[in-house]
Design a protein around this motif. Structure first.
Motif, PDB file in Angstrom:
ATOM      1  N   GLY A   1      -7.297   3.637  12.507  1.00 20.75           N
ATOM      2  CA  GLY A   1      -6.716   4.587  13.441  1.00 20.75           C
ATOM      3  C   GLY A   1      -5.673   4.013  14.372  1.00 20.75           C
ATOM      4  N   ASN A   2      -5.399   2.719  14.269  1.00 25.91           N
ATOM      5  CA  ASN A   2      -4.402   2.087  15.139  1.00 25.91           C
ATOM      6  C   ASN A   2      -3.007   2.366  14.583  1.00 25.91           C
ATOM      7  OD1 ASN A   2      -2.598   0.227  16.351  1.00 25.91           O
ATOM      8  ND2 ASN A   2      -4.308  -1.102  16.899  1.00 25.91           N
ATOM      9  N   ARG A   3      -2.316   3.333  15.192  1.00 23.11           N
ATOM     10  CA  ARG A   3      -1.015   3.745  14.666  1.00 23.11           C
ATOM     11  C   ARG A   3       0.035   2.650  14.825  1.00 23.11           C
ATOM     12  NH1 ARG A   3       0.942   8.444  12.748  1.00 23.11           N
ATOM     13  NH2 ARG A   3      -1.008   9.529  13.236  1.00 23.11           N
ATOM     14  N   THR A   4      -0.108   1.797  15.831  1.00 30.25           N
ATOM     15  CA  THR A   4       0.843   0.704  15.993  1.00 30.25           C
ATOM     16  C   THR A   4       0.837  -0.208  14.781  1.00 30.25           C
ATOM     17  OG1 THR A   4       0.587   0.742  18.396  1.00 30.25           O
ATOM     18  CG2 THR A   4       1.483  -1.272  17.436  1.00 30.25           C
TER      19      THR A   4
ATOM     20  N   ASN B   1      -7.697   6.132   3.250  1.00 27.15           N
ATOM     21  CA  ASN B   1      -8.919   6.251   4.040  1.00 27.15           C
ATOM     22  C   ASN B   1     -10.142   6.382   3.149  1.00 27.15           C
ATOM     23  OD1 ASN B   1      -8.749   6.678   7.270  1.00 27.15           O
ATOM     24  ND2 ASN B   1      -6.785   7.209   6.314  1.00 27.15           N
ATOM     25  N   ALA B   2     -10.029   7.130   2.064  1.00 25.61           N
ATOM     26  CA  ALA B   2     -11.157   7.272   1.142  1.00 25.61           C
ATOM     27  C   ALA B   2     -11.475   5.939   0.473  1.00 25.61           C
ATOM     28  CB  ALA B   2     -10.847   8.342   0.096  1.00 25.61           C
TER      29      ALA B   2
ATOM     30  N   ALA C   1       0.832  -1.207   0.000  1.00 20.78           N
ATOM     31  CA  ALA C   1       0.000   0.000   0.000  1.00 20.78           C
ATOM     32  C   ALA C   1       0.863   1.252   0.000  1.00 20.78           C
ATOM     33  CB  ALA C   1      -0.929   0.000   1.216  1.00 20.78           C
ATOM     34  N   ARG C   2       1.904   1.274   0.827  1.00 24.72           N
ATOM     35  CA  ARG C   2       2.757   2.459   0.897  1.00 24.72           C
ATOM     36  C   ARG C   2       3.416   2.747  -0.452  1.00 24.72           C
ATOM     37  NH1 ARG C   2       3.655   0.376   6.122  1.00 24.72           N
ATOM     38  NH2 ARG C   2       2.980   1.870   7.716  1.00 24.72           N
TER      39      ARG C   2
ATOM     40  N   VAL D   1      -2.215   5.953   8.832  1.00 23.27           N
ATOM     41  CA  VAL D   1      -3.366   6.469   9.576  1.00 23.27           C
ATOM     42  C   VAL D   1      -3.853   7.780   8.976  1.00 23.27           C
ATOM     43  CG1 VAL D   1      -4.013   7.504  11.796  1.00 23.27           C
ATOM     44  CG2 VAL D   1      -2.836   5.308  11.756  1.00 23.27           C
ATOM     45  N   THR D   2      -2.929   8.591   8.498  1.00 25.38           N
ATOM     46  CA  THR D   2      -3.297   9.909   7.973  1.00 25.38           C
ATOM     47  C   THR D   2      -3.343   9.960   6.449  1.00 25.38           C
ATOM     48  OG1 THR D   2      -0.968  10.604   8.069  1.00 25.38           O
ATOM     49  CG2 THR D   2      -2.362  11.086   9.988  1.00 25.38           C
TER      50      THR D   2
END
Length: 491
Positions: free
Chosen positions: A446-449, A461-462, A389-390, A455-456
């Protein structure tokens, strides 16, 4: 029916390949984590090494977890032998009794015996299958971030170790004090740059105990990376019964796997190594292209298929590939999202590899379960799926397949009637976020771990919110079909 033991080997049918009696085997490898994968993979390769007459490389298996007591008992009762059954894609089965584990030590029984074995000059390699989460490296930060009680205990206590990292560090300290060169540490876990991860974990642990030891480890210990590949399901009562009925061997814990095997290993060892290249191991200078291919195509595809497959009511991996919509979705993920993030892999055609991988998944002979693939997903998703994804987001590529997988993961976590237990170190937090996601789509991310900087990510997110809506309104098959159609034909 013949029980498995050395004295019984001569009575086994010709259909079972048995080892020759080896009186002169010496232990050169210590392995932490003697589970099914180790026994279908590294221990099998070492069995070939021993059979070829290189008898300095027997394995001492070490267990540190409470569940390892069963392995201790089974191996003790079977003279450390076990049966490996491999199945071709057409279902043809082959059986071999493996005789490479010369000793098994359960660490809580006698920690000093484990340290003595690790510190012995004859021990030249220590290998690991301690799961993706066993290294205490935070996926989001890349930093050493231990949470398990045994590792925390070993960091705070100067007594006998309880954790793998504790044993490794204590043994290396002992070797240094005795003037014995260090062993090589070989990770056989499914991690990108697993050698670097193992190095980071061991040196960070040592740094907290003794900075001079950490510096010595950094300067002298080899941590070669490796890529390991062989689909190996959990042994069930059906597996045990099938081995007995088919081959006449009464084995309390046989291993069944696919016939396909691959081990790509960086050729960097502190104290020498067995002639692995003679038994099918590919020795290379740089393992990264191979490991990225395997992690982002095979391991990630297990995650891609499993949550949608569970929601569709399926039990086995091959069930997913009998469903045209889910089959097409997984193959589309491979081509449209995973493959664009890969480097050239020497000697491998990626398109052909994907075809071969689908054939391996679709075969019904080893009956690998979707439930096995989703255990500890909070360790697997960040290591297999989120790197894709990144890179896709960085290059402006699509993440629609991954977004639907994450939405399906959330839905599985939030469901209680699917018959698949949630086995995960972050289970409580995942359940709470999945519950919040019902009213606030996107809360699950929203789980940053787990998700780190993603998360941002506005695009992810969309895509996630659209995927979650499609999944709830259309169901898993139609939602998958819509993503595949949008992605277009595969190259």
């Amino acid at each position: 029916m013949t029980g498995l033991s050395r004295s019984a080997l001569a009575r086994f049918p010709a259909s079972v390949e048995t080892p020759a009696r080896r009186e002169d085997v010496r232990i050169g490898i210590v392995h932490f984590g003697v589970g099914n994968f180790h026994r279908s993979h590294e221990a099998m390769y070492v069995d070939r090494i021993l059979a070829a007459g290189h008898t300095d490389w027997g394995i001492c298996g070490v267990g540190v977890m409470a569940g390892d007591t069963r392995m201790r008992g089974v191996l003790a009762s079977q003279d450390n032998l076990y049966t490996l059954v491999t199945r071709d894609t057409d279902g043809t089965a082959h059986a071999r009794v493996i005789d490479s584990i010369a000793e098994f030590l359960y660490a809580p029984d006698d920690p000093e015996a484990v340290l003595n074995r690790l510190a012995a000059p004859t021990t030249r390699i220590v290998s690991l299958t301690i799961t993706e989460g066993g290294y205490s490296i935070n996926d989001a930060t890349g930093q050493f971030d231990p949470h398990d009680p045994d590792t925390l205990h070993d960091l705070d206590d100067e007594g006998v170790p309880r954790s793998v990292l504790g044993f490794l560090t204590a043994a290396l300290a002992r070797r240094r004090s005795l003037g014995i060169p260090p062993f090589t540490v070989v990770s056989c876990d499914n991690l990108e740059h697993n050698g670097a991860v193992a190095r980071a974990a061991v040196t960070a642990f040592a740094e907290r105990k003794d900075p001079t030891l950490a510096a010595w480890i950094s300067d002298t210990v080899a941590f070669p990376s490796s890529m390991v590949d062989r689909i190996t399901p959990v042994t069930t009562t059906e597996t045990i019964a099938t081995v007995a009925a088919t081959f006449g061997v009464e084995d309390q814990w046989p291993v069944q796997s696919e016939s396909f095997e691959q081990w790509v290993l960086e050729d960097h060892f502190t104290l020498g190594r067995p002639p692995f290249e003679q038994v099918g191991v590919q020795m290379v200078d740089d393992v990264e292209p191979y490991e990225l291919m395997k992690l982002r195509l095979l391991n990630a595809s297990h995650q891609v298929m499993s949550y949608l497959g569970i929601l569709a009511g399926y039990t086995y991996v091959h069930d997913v590939f009998a469903d045209p919509d889910l089959d097409a979705f997984v193959v589309s993920y491979m081509h449209r999202e995973a493959t664009p993030t890969l480097r050239r892999v020497p000697g491998i055609d990626l398109a052909r590899y994907c075809v071969q991988l689908r054939k391996r998944f679709a075969g019904d002979s080893i009956r690998d379960t979707l439930a096995r693939q989703v255990v500890n997903a909070s360790d697997r998703i960040p290591k297999f799926v989120l790197p894709v994804a990144r890179e896709q987001l960085e290059r402006g590529g699509s993440v629609d397949h991954i977004a639907l997988v994450l939405a399906a993961w959330c839905t599985v976590v939030d469901s209680e009637d699917l018959g698949v237990p949630l086995i995960d170190g972050h289970a409580d937090e995942l359940r709470e976020l999945a519950r919040q996601d019902r009213d606030q789509p996107g809360a699950f991310l929203g789980n940053r771990t787990i998700f780190g900087d993603l998360v941002t990510s506005a695009p992810l997110n969309a895509a996630y919110r659209a995927a979650k809506q499609s999944l709830l309104e259309q169901g898993p098959r139609t939602a998958a079909r819509l993503v595949t159609a949008t992605a277009g034909p595969n190259p």
